[in-house]
Scaffold this active site. Structure first.
Site, PDB file in Angstrom:
ATOM      1  N   ASN A  29       0.838  -1.214   0.000  1.00  0.00           N
ATOM      2  CA  ASN A  29       0.000   0.000   0.000  1.00  0.00           C
ATOM      3  C   ASN A  29       0.868   1.258   0.000  1.00  0.00           C
ATOM      4  OD1 ASN A  29      -3.077  -0.424   0.145  1.00  0.00           O
ATOM      5  ND2 ASN A  29      -2.248  -2.033   1.487  1.00  0.00           N
ATOM      6  N   HIS A  59      -8.194  -1.367   5.623  1.00  0.00           N
ATOM      7  CA  HIS A  59      -8.487  -2.675   6.232  1.00  0.00           C
ATOM      8  C   HIS A  59      -9.080  -3.592   5.161  1.00  0.00           C
ATOM      9  CE1 HIS A  59      -9.445  -5.501   9.434  1.00  0.00           C
ATOM     10  NE2 HIS A  59     -10.612  -5.671   8.863  1.00  0.00           N
TER      11      HIS A  59
END
Ligand code: GRF
Length: 213
Positions: free
Chosen positions: A27, A122
């Site tokens: 990420n 998440h």
């Protein structure tokens, strides 16, 4: 948390963000790539890892970004660890903190002192499947749709206001690895977009709802 204006530091036209990692940093790489491609108007002031062996540290160094290892185990207490995080983030002039696979729970001590809002990505459609192994939880539960959520971090684990979500289908032959990979593709698209919308300002919270405009 914000008065609706863009999150800009006083001395720069580009907001500075801090990224906290514990692992491989895919990420983080997506954020770096989005900035490089001109899709996200921001600069990463520092990447902090609580683990010295996090793969993401190398990605940051390769991109010329300042890195810092702040190992939680070297501190006597959680507040002492979190104070060190706050100090390094403030030193870098960050106005937004992005958790990207950061595997420590941040307490109210940190959240009250952080130099800006805190975001997390998440791998589930929250509020379903908070906590660890969200993809495995989804498969065990038998859901047919899974996904990713970017949310503001509050003291309650994975329960802060939702900024953005993306869904993926769960396939009959999915394993935790195959489902994680499909969700990760969405995380990499979603997280930079969500960071951009938080940095742009013009949002407020209505109860727990993140409202733009
Ligand atoms: C991602 O699945 C993210 O949703 C979760 O931790 C994982 C981090 O992966 N919070 P990476 O280090 O960004 O590759």
């Amino acid at each position: 948390m914000t008065d609706g204006r863009p999150l800009l530091p006083p001395d720069s036209s580009v907001p500075v963000i801090g990224v906290l990692i514990s692992g491989r940093g895919s990420n983080l790489q997506a954020i770096i790539g989005s900035i490089a491609a001109g899709h996200l108007a921001a600069r990463i002031g520092v990447v902090i890892s609580n683990r010295p062996d996090a793969g993401g540290l190398g990605l940051a160094r390769d991109a010329g970004i300042a890195t810092e290892v702040i190992e939680h185990g070297r501190f006597q207490s959680r507040p002492a660890f979190e104070a060190a995080l706050v100090a390094r983030l403030a030193e870098a002039g960050v106005v937004l903190i992005c958790l990207a696979g950061f595997m420590r729970i941040l307490s109210p001590y940190f959240l009250e002192r952080a130099p800006g809002p805190v975001l997390n990505v998440h791998p589930s459609l929250l509020p379903a499947f908070a906590g660890i192994d969200a993809q495995g939880q989804a498969l065990t539960h038998g859901v047919k749709v899974a996904g990713a959520t970017v949310h503001l971090v509050t003291p309650e684990l994975d329960a802060g206001p939702i900024v953005a979500q993306a869904a993926v289908s769960v396939l009959a032959d999915d394993t935790p690895a195959s489902l994680s990979a499909r969700i990760l593709v969405q995380e990499h698209r979603l997280y930079p977009e969500a960071i951009a919308s938080v940095l742009a300002g013009g949002w407020h919270l209505e109860g727990r709802r993140f409202v733009v405009g």
